[in-house]
Design a protein around this motif. Structure first.
Motif, mmCIF file in Angstrom:
data_model
loop_
_atom_site.group_PDB
_atom_site.id
_atom_site.type_symbol
_atom_site.label_atom_id
_atom_site.label_comp_id
_atom_site.label_asym_id
_atom_site.label_seq_id
_atom_site.Cartn_x
_atom_site.Cartn_y
_atom_site.Cartn_z
ATOM 1 N N LYS A 185 0.893 -1.318 0.072
ATOM 2 C CA LYS A 185 -0.157 0.059 -0.077
ATOM 3 C C LYS A 185 0.699 1.054 0.126
ATOM 4 C CE LYS A 185 -0.554 -0.115 5.037
ATOM 5 N NZ LYS A 185 -1.539 -0.138 6.300
ATOM 6 N N THR A 211 -8.576 -0.926 7.581
ATOM 7 C CA THR A 211 -8.890 0.421 8.348
ATOM 8 C C THR A 211 -8.485 1.783 7.481
ATOM 9 O OG1 THR A 211 -6.696 0.210 9.613
ATOM 10 C CG2 THR A 211 -8.508 -0.859 10.563
ATOM 11 N N GLU A 212 -7.796 1.297 6.328
ATOM 12 C CA GLU A 212 -7.476 2.684 5.460
ATOM 13 C C GLU A 212 -8.769 3.229 4.843
ATOM 14 O OE1 GLU A 212 -4.050 -0.673 5.781
ATOM 15 O OE2 GLU A 212 -6.416 -0.715 5.361
ATOM 16 N N PRO A 213 -8.592 4.479 4.711
ATOM 17 C CA PRO A 213 -9.667 5.084 4.002
ATOM 18 C C PRO A 213 -9.911 4.853 2.644
ATOM 19 C CG PRO A 213 -8.330 6.793 5.359
ATOM 20 C CD PRO A 213 -7.837 5.643 5.373
ATOM 21 N N ILE A 214 -9.039 4.491 1.918
ATOM 22 C CA ILE A 214 -8.983 3.844 0.371
ATOM 23 C C ILE A 214 -9.648 2.519 0.529
ATOM 24 C CG2 ILE A 214 -6.759 2.488 0.454
ATOM 25 C CD1 ILE A 214 -6.569 3.866 -2.280
ATOM 26 N N THR A 215 -9.315 1.573 1.352
ATOM 27 C CA THR A 215 -10.327 0.421 1.489
ATOM 28 C C THR A 215 -11.875 0.627 1.888
ATOM 29 O OG1 THR A 215 -9.766 -0.174 3.734
ATOM 30 C CG2 THR A 215 -8.034 -0.801 2.336
ATOM 31 N N ILE A 216 -12.014 1.495 2.595
ATOM 32 C CA ILE A 216 -13.536 1.785 2.701
ATOM 33 C C ILE A 216 -14.136 2.475 1.643
ATOM 34 C CG2 ILE A 216 -14.913 3.393 4.342
ATOM 35 C CD1 ILE A 216 -12.950 3.012 6.449
ATOM 36 N N ASN A 217 -13.748 2.871 0.798
ATOM 37 C CA ASN A 217 -14.282 3.769 -0.383
ATOM 38 C C ASN A 217 -13.195 3.550 -1.578
ATOM 39 O OD1 ASN A 217 -16.061 5.088 -2.074
ATOM 40 N ND2 ASN A 217 -15.359 6.980 -1.571
ATOM 41 N N ARG A 232 -12.771 -7.670 6.937
ATOM 42 C CA ARG A 232 -13.133 -6.349 7.163
ATOM 43 C C ARG A 232 -13.409 -5.681 5.769
ATOM 44 N NH1 ARG A 232 -7.886 -4.813 10.966
ATOM 45 N NH2 ARG A 232 -8.420 -6.396 12.730
ATOM 46 N N TYR A 235 -17.494 -6.281 1.249
ATOM 47 C CA TYR A 235 -18.399 -5.548 0.812
ATOM 48 C C TYR A 235 -19.797 -6.239 0.180
ATOM 49 C CZ TYR A 235 -14.167 -2.846 -0.200
ATOM 50 O OH TYR A 235 -12.756 -2.355 0.034
#
Length: 242
Positions: A185, A211-217, A232, A235
């Motif tokens: 990453k 937990t990284e922002p890029i993985t959430i969106n 985690r 999706y």
């Protein structure tokens, strides 16, 4: 829009011991799309699932994988230092892992390690085993291994594991035997990111925890995550819950 596929790094290695059938089973239970695993070769040419080329870290034994037969390897138990004698795990063969993925409808990312680089004549055997399932790709830090894979099976998907210094960042198009790039990453930044996107190859990222922002969106240029914590990144479940 489709979400990135989620590969469990060495299985669900955040909560089960790495590269064991128990870690693969847990990854399936947690909803992973696929398994990422490592392959080394024994002295008698059997592909086994283990990361290190020697057994010190995983089994406390000062022996190399390439100096041991597959029969000897079956007697070895790996695990945490103070538990492996009583609660150790056996080392799976590649064929066991492939059949598990076939049975459970899981994708598979096979990373070919040092002992495979040392014996490229056995890559055909590995490719033949891997070809049992459809959703499969083979990765390596050694680009010559990917060239050998493509020579044996032009349609087999491949991925080059890249670092800052093992590729020519100004000429990524030269890596024609790689269908994708896998990277930590830390490389998802300039001056690397735009070059990766312009390569138009599949991009999968390891070292992510969810937990990284890029993985959430996730942005559209990310094709997959390779993570110790596949639960985690569920999706599909998140979409159903919305």
């Amino acid at each position: 829009m489709s979400k990135p596929t989620v590969f469990a790094h060495r299985g669900a290695s955040g909560i089960r011991f790495e590269n064991t059938m128990e870690a693969f089973e847990k990854a399936a239970d947690l909803g992973a799309d696929g398994i990422e695993l490592d392959v080394q070769l024994t002295e008698d040419g059997v592909p086994i699932v283990i990361h290190d080329p020697e057994l010190h870290r995983l089994a406390g034994i000062q022996r190399s994988i390439s100096s041991m037969t597959s029969g000897e390897i079956t007697k070895i138990r790996v695990g945490k230092r103070y538990r492996r004698l009583l609660q150790g795990f056996r080392i799976p063969t590649l064929i066991e892992a492939v059949l598990f993925c076939e049975k459970n409808n899981l994708g598979l990312n096979i990373e070919l390690k040092e002992t495979v680089s040392d014996r490229p004549e056995l890559i055909k055997h590995i490719v033949d085993i891997a070809s049992i399932i459809d959703d499969i790709h083979i990765s390596s830090f050694d680009y010559s291994v990917l060239e050998a894979v493509k020579e044996e099976s032009p349609l087999m998907e491949t991925a080059y594991l890249i670092k800052k210094k093992n590729v020519d960042w100004e000429n990524l198009e030269q890596y024609s035997c790689a269908d994708g790039f896998h990277m930590h990453k830390r490389l998802l930044k300039e001056p690397f990111l735009n070059k990766l996107i312009l390569s138009e190859k599949k991009i999968r990222v390891y070292g992510v925890t969810g937990t990284e922002p890029i993985t959430i969106n996730p942005p559209p240029y990310i094709n997959g995550w390779i993570t110790d914590y596949p639960d985690r990144f569920n999706y599909n479940k998140k979409d159903q819950d919305c």
